[in-house]
Design a protein around this motif. Structure first.
Motif, PDB file in Angstrom:
ATOM      1  N   UNK A  35      26.759  30.987  38.845  1.00  0.00           N
ATOM      2  CA  UNK A  35      27.931  31.307  39.676  1.00  0.00           C
ATOM      3  C   UNK A  35      28.620  32.580  39.188  1.00  0.00           C
ATOM      4  N   UNK A  36      28.742  32.741  37.870  1.00  0.00           N
ATOM      5  CA  UNK A  36      29.369  33.947  37.321  1.00  0.00           C
ATOM      6  C   UNK A  36      28.564  35.187  37.681  1.00  0.00           C
ATOM      7  N   UNK A  37      27.245  35.079  37.648  1.00  0.00           N
ATOM      8  CA  UNK A  37      26.386  36.212  37.981  1.00  0.00           C
ATOM      9  C   UNK A  37      26.560  36.602  39.451  1.00  0.00           C
ATOM     10  N   UNK A  38      26.610  35.639  40.336  1.00  0.00           N
ATOM     11  CA  UNK A  38      26.746  35.940  41.772  1.00  0.00           C
ATOM     12  C   UNK A  38      28.106  36.601  42.027  1.00  0.00           C
ATOM     13  N   UNK A  39      29.185  36.078  41.414  1.00  0.00           N
ATOM     14  CA  UNK A  39      30.506  36.673  41.586  1.00  0.00           C
ATOM     15  C   UNK A  39      30.517  38.103  41.041  1.00  0.00           C
ATOM     16  N   UNK A  40      29.914  38.307  39.887  1.00  0.00           N
ATOM     17  CA  UNK A  40      29.862  39.651  39.314  1.00  0.00           C
ATOM     18  C   UNK A  40      29.068  40.610  40.163  1.00  0.00           C
ATOM     19  N   UNK A  41      27.999  40.125  40.766  1.00  0.00           N
ATOM     20  CA  UNK A  41      27.174  40.982  41.627  1.00  0.00           C
ATOM     21  C   UNK A  41      27.936  41.383  42.885  1.00  0.00           C
ATOM     22  N   UNK A  42      28.714  40.428  43.462  1.00  0.00           N
ATOM     23  CA  UNK A  42      29.508  40.761  44.655  1.00  0.00           C
ATOM     24  C   UNK A  42      30.560  41.825  44.307  1.00  0.00           C
ATOM     25  N   UNK A  43      31.217  41.653  43.148  1.00  0.00           N
ATOM     26  CA  UNK A  43      32.242  42.621  42.759  1.00  0.00           C
ATOM     27  C   UNK A  43      31.645  43.988  42.501  1.00  0.00           C
ATOM     28  N   UNK A  44      30.463  44.024  41.836  1.00  0.00           N
ATOM     29  CA  UNK A  44      29.824  45.302  41.534  1.00  0.00           C
ATOM     30  C   UNK A  44      29.355  46.006  42.796  1.00  0.00           C
ATOM     31  N   UNK A  45      28.914  45.240  43.804  1.00  0.00           N
ATOM     32  CA  UNK A  45      28.451  45.862  45.046  1.00  0.00           C
ATOM     33  C   UNK A  45      29.594  46.572  45.761  1.00  0.00           C
ATOM     34  N   UNK A  46      30.813  45.990  45.688  1.00  0.00           N
ATOM     35  CA  UNK A  46      31.973  46.633  46.313  1.00  0.00           C
ATOM     36  C   UNK A  46      32.366  47.870  45.511  1.00  0.00           C
ATOM     37  N   UNK A  47      32.409  47.707  44.181  1.00  0.00           N
ATOM     38  CA  UNK A  47      32.831  48.814  43.327  1.00  0.00           C
ATOM     39  C   UNK A  47      31.879  49.996  43.411  1.00  0.00           C
ATOM     40  N   UNK A  48      30.589  49.726  43.428  1.00  0.00           N
ATOM     41  CA  UNK A  48      29.594  50.796  43.452  1.00  0.00           C
ATOM     42  C   UNK A  48      29.185  51.195  44.863  1.00  0.00           C
ATOM     43  N   UNK A  49      29.861  50.566  45.868  1.00  0.00           N
ATOM     44  CA  UNK A  49      29.576  50.879  47.267  1.00  0.00           C
ATOM     45  C   UNK A  49      28.121  50.630  47.600  1.00  0.00           C
ATOM     46  N   UNK A  50      27.617  49.460  47.194  1.00  0.00           N
ATOM     47  CA  UNK A  50      26.238  49.078  47.468  1.00  0.00           C
ATOM     48  C   UNK A  50      26.169  48.354  48.808  1.00  0.00           C
TER      49      UNK A  50
END
Length: 543
Positions: free
Chosen positions: A235-250
């Protein structure tokens, strides 16, 4: 050393004749047991200047000479009493005649008295005498030698060193290949292919398969997207991936994130709840992970680099690879050479401990006279009167006539000399023959003294001399001198102790000489000398 026979020709003279001298013959016992020793004694009294030659005997009639005792010398009223003893034996019972023996006093022959002795049987009581078993057959010495064993050991050690070098090379190439992967996607793709080749789930290792599969995905996310994927829960990995996609404009679709989450949860069930997915489910999970990784890689924004910077980075990378390859190659060579040296050292220490230092030195490092001894020997005839002799090398003709005085050459009709080696090499062999213009009776003992004085004039010091009669296989008698002397090397200023043997024979109008020298204590030199002297054959003079 070419001048060593220089004084020989100056000292040649006619034989010295003396008055008849009395020779007394005696024996310690006239009756003895089989195999027991009879001591035959020959006594004569001579002037101090007289030369007495007792024969070197192997047999006296039917009796075998088992020992030749040194000559006992006593001075009585200004004269010398010489006593020579021979140890005789016979292994068959019966009566035997000890025949007359010829001795020479000042070159004149004198005959001893003949004696009659008896050899008696020895009675053996088999009830009291201890009996022994027949000894086993002794193995014959291998004429080929053991050199091939050492060659095989060295080849084996070198082969081990080559294997170590090859093994290290393959291992380092594999590590380097893994180290020079340029991007996380290349690393992840390679690891996925490697995982499939292992066929873990096909072998029933489903838990290990899912563990490696999810680790590949987590490692890629951590390296490419820079979030702590390896330490996070699903769950932590999925949340981190969602946040990184927004931050890095993925640009990530909801389907990709859900597929990743589904596979991670499936892996958790397999690892912790012992779940067993079906074969098609395992294949689908693998394909989902591969698709997730590829999609994530494409969605990461890429900064446009200047072409020059790209070329520079590539050049630097290639340079680093070359430096790394050179270091690894150097390390492989050092390791392989060190392994070979260690094995050689261990083998050498083992041989020294079991065979001795001299054995290792002579067989591994080599020995000049050992190589001569083991060479293919040559049997040839030299000079006139001819000397047939077997030598490790063919003797080369040398010219000694220029070193002799004119007075000496005036007496000589023909002179030939042949030699091999030199005193500086601590091995020397020479054969010389000559014929006189007029028939001359030669005193071999005085002539031998001339040879020895010539050696001293050429630098021989502290000379020890022993003389005895020598007889060839054909029965030709001569004089033998042997002993040691010290020789100074003018170049190295060091002194070497040499052993020498000289033979001198006289035939009708001719003289034959053989000289051998080698370093004292050289066992191979001793074997060469013995083999050479045992091969001597003399040809009769041709008029």
């Amino acid at each position: 050393m070419k001048k060593q026979i220089y004084l020989l020709f100056l000292l040649l003279s006619t034989a010295v004749f003396a008055q008849q001298k009395q020779v007394v013959t005696s024996i310690d016992t006239l009756k003895n047991k089989i195999g027991a020793e009879f001591k035959l004694s020959i006594k004569t009294t001579v002037d101090p200047s007289s030369k007495v030659i007792f024969p070197k005997l192997k047999n006296v009639g039917a009796l075998e000479v088992i020992r030749s005792y040194p000559v006992d010398t006593a001075k009585i009223d200004g004269r010398y009493e010489l006593i020579k003893k021979y140890g005789l034996t016979q292994f068959d019972s019966g009566r035997y005649v000890v025949p007359s023996i010829k001795i020479f006093i000042d070159s004149k022959p004198f005959m001893t008295d003949s004696l009659l002795v008896e050899v008696a049987n020895v009675q053996v009581d088999t009830l009291k005498q201890k009996m022994f078993d027949i000894k086993d057959i002794a193995p014959a010495e291998n004429p080929i030698g053991n050199w091939w064993k050492y060659l095989l050991i060295i080849a084996l050690i070198i082969g081990i060193g080559a294997f170590i070098y090859w093994f290290l090379k393959k291992r380092q190439e594999k590590k380097l290949q893994e180290a020079i992967i340029k991007t996380p996607i290349e690393k992840a793709t390679t690891l996925l292919d490697t995982l499939e080749k292992k066929e873990l789930w096909q072998k029933g290792e489903v838990k290990a398969y899912y563990s490696e599969l999810t680790d590949i995905a987590r490692n890629y996310i951590e390296e490419a997207i820079e979030i702590p994927a390896m330490e996070s829960t699903t769950s932590e990995l999925i949340q981190g991936l969602r946040a990184a996609s927004v931050k890095k404009k993925m640009t990530l679709s909801q389907e990709i994130i859900e597929n990743l989450e589904r596979v991670l949860k499936q892996a958790d069930l397999v690892k912790f709840a012992k779940s067993k997915p079906l074969d098609f489910e395992i294949t689908e999970d693998r394909n989902k992970i591969q698709k997730v990784i590829l999609t994530l890689d494409k969605s990461i924004p890429v900064a446009v680099e200047v072409e020059e910077d790209t070329l520079l980075n590539e050049a630097q990378r290639q340079k680093q690879i070359q430096i790394q390859l050179q270091k690894q190659r150097k390390k492989r060579i050092i390791t392989a050479v060190a392994s070979v040296l260690f094995l050689l050292l261990a083998t050498t220490i083992f041989l020294i401990a079991t065979k001795g230092f001299d054995y290792v030195k002579d067989n591994l490092l080599g020995h000049p006279t050992k190589e001569l001894l083991e060479a293919e020997w040559v049997k040839s005839e030299y000079g006139n009167p001819g000397v047939v002799i077997e030598t490790p090398k063919v003797l080369k003709r040398v010219d000694l006539t220029k070193t002799l005085p004119k007075e000496g050459m005036a007496l000589i009709k023909e002179m030939q000399s042949f030699a091999y080696g030199s005193v500086l090499d601590h091995f020397y062999l020479m054969v010389s023959t000559l014929k006189f213009k007029q028939e001359t009776e030669i005193d071999l003992t005085k002539s031998m003294d001339g040879i020895l004085q010539s050696l001293e004039s050429q630098g021989a010091q502290n000379m020890i001399v022993k003389q005895e009669e020598f007889e060839t296989k054909e029965g030709v008698k001569g004089v033998k001198a042997y002993g040691t002397f010290s020789q100074m090397d003018a170049l190295t200023k060091s002194s070497a102790k040499l052993y020498y043997e000289a033979l001198l024979f006289s035939q009708e109008g001719g003289l034959q000489q053989i000289i051998l020298m080698h370093e004292e204590g050289d066992k191979y030199g001793n074997e060469i000398s013995e083999r050479v002297l045992n091969s001597v054959e003399l040809k009769q003079v041709t008029k």
